[in-house]
Design a protein around this motif. Structure first.
Motif, mmCIF file in Angstrom:
data_model
loop_
_atom_site.group_PDB
_atom_site.id
_atom_site.type_symbol
_atom_site.label_atom_id
_atom_site.label_comp_id
_atom_site.label_asym_id
_atom_site.label_seq_id
_atom_site.Cartn_x
_atom_site.Cartn_y
_atom_site.Cartn_z
ATOM 1 N N UNK A 1 0.904 -1.140 0.015
ATOM 2 C CA UNK A 1 -0.114 -0.037 0.134
ATOM 3 C C UNK A 1 0.915 1.310 0.006
ATOM 4 N N UNK A 2 1.775 1.188 0.806
ATOM 5 C CA UNK A 2 2.733 2.400 0.891
ATOM 6 C C UNK A 2 3.455 2.699 -0.550
ATOM 7 N N UNK A 3 3.768 1.588 -1.101
ATOM 8 C CA UNK A 3 4.509 1.668 -2.539
ATOM 9 C C UNK A 3 3.676 2.289 -3.460
ATOM 10 N N UNK A 4 2.171 1.755 -3.351
ATOM 11 C CA UNK A 4 1.385 2.385 -4.331
ATOM 12 C C UNK A 4 0.957 3.882 -4.090
ATOM 13 N N UNK B 1 -8.325 16.350 0.244
ATOM 14 C CA UNK B 1 -7.007 16.335 -0.754
ATOM 15 C C UNK B 1 -7.162 17.447 -1.535
ATOM 16 N N UNK B 2 -5.976 18.020 -2.014
ATOM 17 C CA UNK B 2 -5.784 19.037 -2.811
ATOM 18 C C UNK B 2 -5.985 18.549 -4.309
ATOM 19 N N UNK B 3 -6.186 19.575 -5.332
ATOM 20 C CA UNK B 3 -6.375 19.406 -6.597
ATOM 21 C C UNK B 3 -5.182 18.286 -7.025
ATOM 22 N N UNK B 4 -5.495 17.239 -7.718
ATOM 23 C CA UNK B 4 -4.669 16.543 -8.426
ATOM 24 C C UNK B 4 -3.796 15.733 -7.344
ATOM 25 N N UNK B 5 -4.587 15.631 -6.013
ATOM 26 C CA UNK B 5 -3.723 14.506 -4.815
ATOM 27 C C UNK B 5 -4.402 13.281 -5.398
ATOM 28 N N UNK B 6 -3.876 12.554 -4.321
ATOM 29 C CA UNK B 6 -3.974 10.784 -4.479
ATOM 30 C C UNK B 6 -4.915 10.345 -3.428
ATOM 31 N N UNK B 7 -5.801 9.696 -3.685
ATOM 32 C CA UNK B 7 -6.796 9.064 -2.413
ATOM 33 C C UNK B 7 -6.382 7.756 -2.857
ATOM 34 N N UNK B 8 -5.822 7.016 -1.610
ATOM 35 C CA UNK B 8 -5.402 5.727 -1.827
ATOM 36 C C UNK B 8 -6.413 4.647 -0.693
ATOM 37 N N UNK B 9 -7.181 3.834 -1.470
ATOM 38 C CA UNK B 9 -8.086 2.900 -0.651
ATOM 39 C C UNK B 9 -7.530 1.980 -0.143
ATOM 40 N N UNK B 10 -7.112 1.791 1.343
ATOM 41 C CA UNK B 10 -6.567 0.855 1.941
ATOM 42 C C UNK B 10 -7.542 -0.048 2.704
ATOM 43 N N UNK C 1 -11.663 17.661 -8.727
ATOM 44 C CA UNK C 1 -10.342 17.869 -8.432
ATOM 45 C C UNK C 1 -9.361 17.249 -9.189
ATOM 46 N N UNK C 2 -9.643 16.370 -10.070
ATOM 47 C CA UNK C 2 -8.824 15.464 -10.935
ATOM 48 C C UNK C 2 -8.019 14.655 -9.929
ATOM 49 N N UNK C 3 -8.742 13.931 -9.097
ATOM 50 C CA UNK C 3 -7.964 13.035 -8.055
ATOM 51 C C UNK C 3 -7.630 11.679 -8.727
ATOM 52 N N UNK C 4 -6.400 10.951 -8.596
ATOM 53 C CA UNK C 4 -6.062 9.938 -8.765
ATOM 54 C C UNK C 4 -6.519 8.912 -7.629
ATOM 55 N N UNK C 5 -7.299 8.097 -7.822
ATOM 56 C CA UNK C 5 -8.068 7.284 -6.808
ATOM 57 C C UNK C 5 -7.490 5.648 -7.109
ATOM 58 N N UNK C 6 -6.762 5.167 -6.180
ATOM 59 C CA UNK C 6 -5.866 3.952 -6.240
ATOM 60 C C UNK C 6 -6.396 2.858 -5.218
ATOM 61 N N UNK C 7 -6.948 1.959 -5.945
ATOM 62 C CA UNK C 7 -7.406 0.747 -4.864
ATOM 63 C C UNK C 7 -6.146 -0.095 -4.887
ATOM 64 N N UNK C 8 -5.550 0.215 -3.448
ATOM 65 C CA UNK C 8 -4.442 -0.513 -3.004
ATOM 66 C C UNK C 8 -4.113 -2.070 -2.864
#
Length: 337
Positions: free
Chosen positions: A145-148, A243-252, A270-277
């Protein structure tokens, strides 16, 4: 001559193995029974491991509580996937492991005295790890998760949910040089976050107060990364707010108990990157476990302080009472055999 002696010793050791073993079986309705089950036999590419312990995982809570789509009682040992122990028998095609080797492994019936695992899904516990408890799956999960999350020095990271996983991620983020804002509903968990290096802690209670506090803490710059580690809908939507604009939301968090309503409009705007970790590839799991072993050996990650409760296999019901009720002082339970 030496080979003959080793073969004789192996045959004697295997002959001493029991025919049955104690194993836990989920019976539904918050009940777990202990029964005698046949000793599993390793396939040609597998090893039989005499377990020293197994971590208790929150992903087992639905099985423990009971759901209509499960069949009960479950198979003996089923659900246990955080085991470690000593190899006592190896399949004929196993080359890198032998009886006596201490390993952490990916297996799926480790709420028992013995379990089998593929050689490719075992990792030796040597050197600084030779005498340590090592539930490899959740430790490797934290690393993956940390690496993602792609966290860099100078980032501001909010971690929503400080259980075992959130605490490990706090340690890793601080080691990387990030500023960590830890959010949790329990005061005890917030204290753990502080001990793991969190710069700021916020009670996970009022939605709008949390947003205002993070706004002030970041000087209205908001967070570069938010790691959601609760598995609940409200914190998942709160994550987008922080999150800031273009931040990353990591779903752990482990979102396995139903559908979610999320604010896609906000995420899109916001243009977020949403990462299913979450990982499902076995080799990626193993890569995470190997890196976790290095991180623990070097002191980059310290899980020992987070193992708060230990139970015998016969006390597994008490372990699940703790993981569902989360009494003060509880973070992570281990079953020791």
């Amino acid at each position: 001559m030496q080979s003959t002696l080793e073969e004789k010793s192996t045959i004697q050791a295997e002959a001493a193995l029991p025919e049955t073993m104690p194993a836990a079986a989920f019976a539904g309705d918050k009940k777990i029974i202990i029964k005698e089950a046949p000793l599993p036999s390793p396939g040609t590419t597998q090893v039989l491991v005499k377990l020293e312990g197994c971590g208790v995982c929150a992903s087992n809570i639905p099985t423990y509580e009971g759901r209509e789509w499960f069949s009960y009682p479950q198979e003996p040992g089923a659900g246990g996937h955080e085991g470690w122990g000593v190899v006592v028998k190896a399949g004929e095609s196993v080359k890198g492991l032998k009886p006596g080797d201490r390993v952490a492994m990916l297996s799926y019936a480790a709420y028992a005295a013995y379990d089998v695992a593929e050689e490719s899904q075992c990792m030796k516990l040597e050197g600084p790890l030779a005498d340590k408890a090592f539930p490899g799956e959740p430790l490797g999960c934290a690393i993956n998760i940390f690496n993602r999350s792609d966290i860099k020095a100078g980032h501001t990271v909010a971690i929503i949910g400080i259980g075992f996983l959130g605490a490990l991620l706090t340690q890793l983020c601080k080691e990387r040089g990030a500023t960590v804002i830890a959010l949790s509903r329990r005061e005890y968990s917030l204290q753990v976050a502080k001990e793991c290096g969190a710069d700021h802690t916020i009670p996970l209670n009022d939605h709008w107060q949390i947003i205002e506090q993070v706004k002030q803490l970041t000087g209205e710059k908001w967070c570069d990364r938010v790691i959601e580690a609760t598995g609940k809908e409200w914190p998942l939507n709160l994550a987008g707010e922080l999150l800031r604009n273009r931040g990353k939301l990591i779903i752990a968090g482990f979102h396995q108990d139903g559908m979610r309503n999320v604010n896609i409009q906000q995420w899109n705007w916001k243009g977020l990157d949403v990462i299913n970790a979450h990982e499902r590839e076995q080799e990626v799991y193993m890569e995470g476990m190997r890196e976790a072993a290095e991180a623990v050996a070097s002191g980059r990650m310290d899980p020992a302080q987070l193992y708060t409760h230990t139970f015998s296999l016969q006390e597994i019901n008490k372990a699940f009472e703790c993981i569902t009720q989360r009494p003060d002082g509880f973070l992570k339970a281990l079953i020791k055999l």
